[in-house]
Design a protein around this motif. Structure first.
Motif, PDB file in Angstrom:
ATOM      1  N   ILE B   8       0.845  -1.195   0.000  1.00  0.00           N
ATOM      2  CA  ILE B   8       0.000   0.000   0.000  1.00  0.00           C
ATOM      3  C   ILE B   8       0.885   1.253   0.000  1.00  0.00           C
ATOM      4  O   ILE B   8       1.988   1.233   0.561  1.00  0.00           O
ATOM      5  CB  ILE B   8      -0.951  -0.001   1.221  1.00  0.00           C
ATOM      6  CG1 ILE B   8      -2.032   1.065   1.060  1.00  0.00           C
ATOM      7  CG2 ILE B   8      -0.182   0.171   2.526  1.00  0.00           C
ATOM      8  CD1 ILE B   8      -3.147   0.975   2.097  1.00  0.00           C
ATOM      9  N   GLU B   9       0.405   2.315  -0.654  1.00  0.00           N
ATOM     10  CA  GLU B   9       1.113   3.596  -0.662  1.00  0.00           C
ATOM     11  C   GLU B   9       0.200   4.674  -0.084  1.00  0.00           C
ATOM     12  O   GLU B   9      -1.020   4.491  -0.019  1.00  0.00           O
ATOM     13  CB  GLU B   9       1.536   3.960  -2.086  1.00  0.00           C
ATOM     14  CG  GLU B   9       2.443   2.888  -2.705  1.00  0.00           C
ATOM     15  CD  GLU B   9       2.797   3.155  -4.173  1.00  0.00           C
ATOM     16  OE1 GLU B   9       2.400   4.215  -4.698  1.00  0.00           O
ATOM     17  OE2 GLU B   9       3.432   2.263  -4.778  1.00  0.00           O
ATOM     18  N   GLU B  10       0.799   5.816   0.285  1.00  0.00           N
ATOM     19  CA  GLU B  10       0.032   6.901   0.919  1.00  0.00           C
ATOM     20  C   GLU B  10      -1.173   7.308   0.065  1.00  0.00           C
ATOM     21  O   GLU B  10      -2.261   7.571   0.583  1.00  0.00           O
ATOM     22  CB  GLU B  10       0.930   8.125   1.164  1.00  0.00           C
ATOM     23  CG  GLU B  10       2.020   7.907   2.206  1.00  0.00           C
ATOM     24  CD  GLU B  10       1.509   8.120   3.651  1.00  0.00           C
ATOM     25  OE1 GLU B  10       0.347   8.532   3.824  1.00  0.00           O
ATOM     26  OE2 GLU B  10       2.270   7.829   4.596  1.00  0.00           O
ATOM     27  N   LYS B  11      -0.988   7.356  -1.235  1.00  0.00           N
ATOM     28  CA  LYS B  11      -2.055   7.808  -2.142  1.00  0.00           C
ATOM     29  C   LYS B  11      -3.250   6.838  -2.182  1.00  0.00           C
ATOM     30  O   LYS B  11      -4.313   7.181  -2.688  1.00  0.00           O
ATOM     31  CB  LYS B  11      -1.496   7.964  -3.549  1.00  0.00           C
ATOM     32  CG  LYS B  11      -1.097   6.625  -4.171  1.00  0.00           C
ATOM     33  CD  LYS B  11      -0.585   6.727  -5.598  1.00  0.00           C
ATOM     34  CE  LYS B  11      -0.280   5.327  -6.116  1.00  0.00           C
ATOM     35  NZ  LYS B  11       0.627   5.268  -7.238  1.00  0.00           N
ATOM     36  N   ASP B  12      -3.062   5.634  -1.667  1.00  0.00           N
ATOM     37  CA  ASP B  12      -4.130   4.622  -1.715  1.00  0.00           C
ATOM     38  C   ASP B  12      -5.127   4.753  -0.581  1.00  0.00           C
ATOM     39  O   ASP B  12      -6.138   4.031  -0.546  1.00  0.00           O
ATOM     40  CB  ASP B  12      -3.529   3.198  -1.616  1.00  0.00           C
ATOM     41  CG  ASP B  12      -2.576   2.879  -2.741  1.00  0.00           C
ATOM     42  OD1 ASP B  12      -2.823   3.345  -3.874  1.00  0.00           O
ATOM     43  OD2 ASP B  12      -1.594   2.161  -2.490  1.00  0.00           O
ATOM     44  N   LYS B  13      -4.871   5.634   0.365  1.00  0.00           N
ATOM     45  CA  LYS B  13      -5.646   5.638   1.606  1.00  0.00           C
ATOM     46  C   LYS B  13      -7.157   5.689   1.387  1.00  0.00           C
ATOM     47  O   LYS B  13      -7.906   4.912   1.968  1.00  0.00           O
ATOM     48  CB  LYS B  13      -5.201   6.811   2.507  1.00  0.00           C
ATOM     49  CG  LYS B  13      -3.897   6.515   3.249  1.00  0.00           C
ATOM     50  CD  LYS B  13      -3.537   7.656   4.202  1.00  0.00           C
ATOM     51  CE  LYS B  13      -2.340   7.246   5.067  1.00  0.00           C
ATOM     52  NZ  LYS B  13      -1.961   8.339   5.994  1.00  0.00           N
ATOM     53  N   GLN B  14      -7.619   6.603   0.553  1.00  0.00           N
ATOM     54  CA  GLN B  14      -9.064   6.737   0.384  1.00  0.00           C
ATOM     55  C   GLN B  14      -9.677   5.482  -0.263  1.00  0.00           C
ATOM     56  O   GLN B  14     -10.742   5.022   0.146  1.00  0.00           O
ATOM     57  CB  GLN B  14      -9.398   7.985  -0.438  1.00  0.00           C
ATOM     58  CG  GLN B  14     -10.897   8.303  -0.448  1.00  0.00           C
ATOM     59  CD  GLN B  14     -11.477   8.397   0.955  1.00  0.00           C
ATOM     60  OE1 GLN B  14     -10.985   9.135   1.803  1.00  0.00           O
ATOM     61  NE2 GLN B  14     -12.520   7.609   1.242  1.00  0.00           N
ATOM     62  N   GLU B  15      -8.978   4.932  -1.230  1.00  0.00           N
ATOM     63  CA  GLU B  15      -9.518   3.728  -1.887  1.00  0.00           C
ATOM     64  C   GLU B  15      -9.502   2.519  -0.947  1.00  0.00           C
ATOM     65  O   GLU B  15     -10.397   1.679  -0.982  1.00  0.00           O
ATOM     66  CB  GLU B  15      -8.737   3.430  -3.167  1.00  0.00           C
ATOM     67  CG  GLU B  15      -9.112   4.365  -4.312  1.00  0.00           C
ATOM     68  CD  GLU B  15      -8.509   3.898  -5.626  1.00  0.00           C
ATOM     69  OE1 GLU B  15      -8.944   2.869  -6.163  1.00  0.00           O
ATOM     70  OE2 GLU B  15      -7.570   4.567  -6.112  1.00  0.00           O
ATOM     71  N   TRP B  16      -8.464   2.451  -0.106  1.00  0.00           N
ATOM     72  CA  TRP B  16      -8.414   1.374   0.894  1.00  0.00           C
ATOM     73  C   TRP B  16      -9.609   1.523   1.856  1.00  0.00           C
ATOM     74  O   TRP B  16     -10.286   0.545   2.169  1.00  0.00           O
ATOM     75  CB  TRP B  16      -7.090   1.421   1.662  1.00  0.00           C
ATOM     76  CG  TRP B  16      -6.937   0.308   2.673  1.00  0.00           C
ATOM     77  CD1 TRP B  16      -6.418  -0.929   2.456  1.00  0.00           C
ATOM     78  CD2 TRP B  16      -7.362   0.336   4.048  1.00  0.00           C
ATOM     79  NE1 TRP B  16      -6.473  -1.669   3.609  1.00  0.00           N
ATOM     80  CE2 TRP B  16      -7.051  -0.930   4.602  1.00  0.00           C
ATOM     81  CE3 TRP B  16      -7.971   1.290   4.856  1.00  0.00           C
ATOM     82  CZ2 TRP B  16      -7.321  -1.255   5.927  1.00  0.00           C
ATOM     83  CZ3 TRP B  16      -8.245   0.970   6.184  1.00  0.00           C
ATOM     84  CH2 TRP B  16      -7.930  -0.287   6.705  1.00  0.00           C
TER      85      TRP B  16
END
Lengths: 153, 153, 153, 153
Positions: B8-16
């Motif tokens: 996981i990367e920081e930019k994935d937070k909302q989709e996660w």
């Protein structure tokens, strides 16, 4: 028979070892004497006394003889559903000649109170599908979660 | 459909988050939207990016759309039988519209290789007795251990 | 694909046999081709057409091709808890190329109505713990009883 | 305590009834006193003594007191896999004050020999997933088949 449940102490090491991998021991019951290496056993014993390790042990002591008659080894770990850790009861054992006196139940109840002390919301353990003797106790003090465990082959 | 599995990367937070507790999400499937507090969710997300926390996440990304289609959250913890830690796959999810394409299997295989990287001898997870759809996959990539889980009521 | 479920007829014998013990058959699935003798197979087929035998069969027929695509074999027997007999669904099969079209469900529903016709209060069947594909259907049309079956070794 | 296992006799009727639906009885254990009608009970008792009915009962008798301490009710039925019938052990009961003396095992062994007498290849029974006390015995004298039972809702 009366007994006391308390945290393991340094003087208990040999008696704990006897119950862990000696004759009629916990690992013998699971046919796993050859699975757990001497280094792993030594390491686990050491961790019980290391305040930086989240690995713990309580023992049951026969009040008359002063001998150890059972143990519970447990540890805490992260959980993605809670901020608090979970407590996993890794091993539970009562010497065969001391069974049916409530020792197993008392050990589990001590682990429950340890769960409170260590701020763990979830206290859990596993048992083999076929171990009906253990489950006679577990259905009294715990709740079957309806989960099965899979592992990497 | 082709996809990639990566940490996981920081930019994935909302989709996660959408997959974790949004519409058609993992927690919805387990009827647990009200169980996991917002603080716990935020905490778990933070732990994925904290090198001092043994909590990890890998995600599956659809190569065409670039969107997240699945995740696996896992953690490591002590084990009294081994010097090495065990790896517990805490959560596995694939978006409903991306199922039957091998995403779940690929996530589990990635977790297996993470088990190697993190020096864990045992990689394991649990599933509900009634979740036959999941078990259709698990009997192919894993081994049922024959253990049931009990917990403190 | 549309299909019809009806009682077996004399002309169906060869096609029923193909599904029972031919290539890709029911007994092949259970690795039991060598277990059921030719005499037992012949006997069972005969019993379907014998009005004195409480052994029955319904088949599913593909409406376009006229070919058999599935069967359910069932029988009735005494029960000490009721005056009425119980109905046991002994065998259920759908050809692999006709699955996921509701054939299994339709066969079970036909057996349910047969239970009414034969005045059976209880209609039941068994499935292997490991057969998750079957259980995906069974949890929709039936109820798990919470009973395990033991047998003489 | 010594005991004898033998077929039920007419004089046993009242004692069998006490164990079937009296205080501390078999049906009470299964919370089913209201499920089995008086007509069904009477019918089942009658069938034990009817040579045209494939319904049978053996009882265990305490040799000292002459009192009944247990029973096994069983029946035979068709099976599509064999020419021979199967034998189903429908009910097994031992009075609470006579347990842990081998009565349950002796009743099952008698039923096994009845299976031979009645030319049944398969002798089988069911037990609740949660009945660990019974399963402690069953894993010794029988084999878990790995089958779960479903029923019409």
């Amino acid at each position: 028979m009366t007994f006391t449940v308390r945290p393991i102490e340094e003087k208990d090491k040999q008696e704990w070892l006897d119950m862990w991998n000696g004759k009629g021991s916990y690992l013998e019951f699971y046919s796993s004497l050859g699975v757990v290496t001497p280094e792993a056993t030594e390491n686990t014993l050491k961790r019980f006394f290391d305040p930086n390790e989240p690995v713990y042990c309580v023992v049951a002591v026969n009040n008359e003889t002063g001998k150890l008659i059972g143990f519970a080894n447990y540890l805490t770990h992260r959980n993605t559903w809670t901020i608090e850790d979970s407590l996993y009861l890794n091993d539970l054992f009562v010497r065969e000649d001391s069974r049916l006196h409530g020792v197993g139940r008392a050990l589990i109840e001590k682990v429950y109170s340890e769960g409170d002390r260590l701020n763990c919301k979830k206290v859990y353990w596993s048992t083999q599908f076929e171990n009906h003797r253990a489950q006679l106790l577990y259905t009294k003090v715990g709740v079957k979660t309806g989960f099965l465990t899979y592992r990497k082959p």
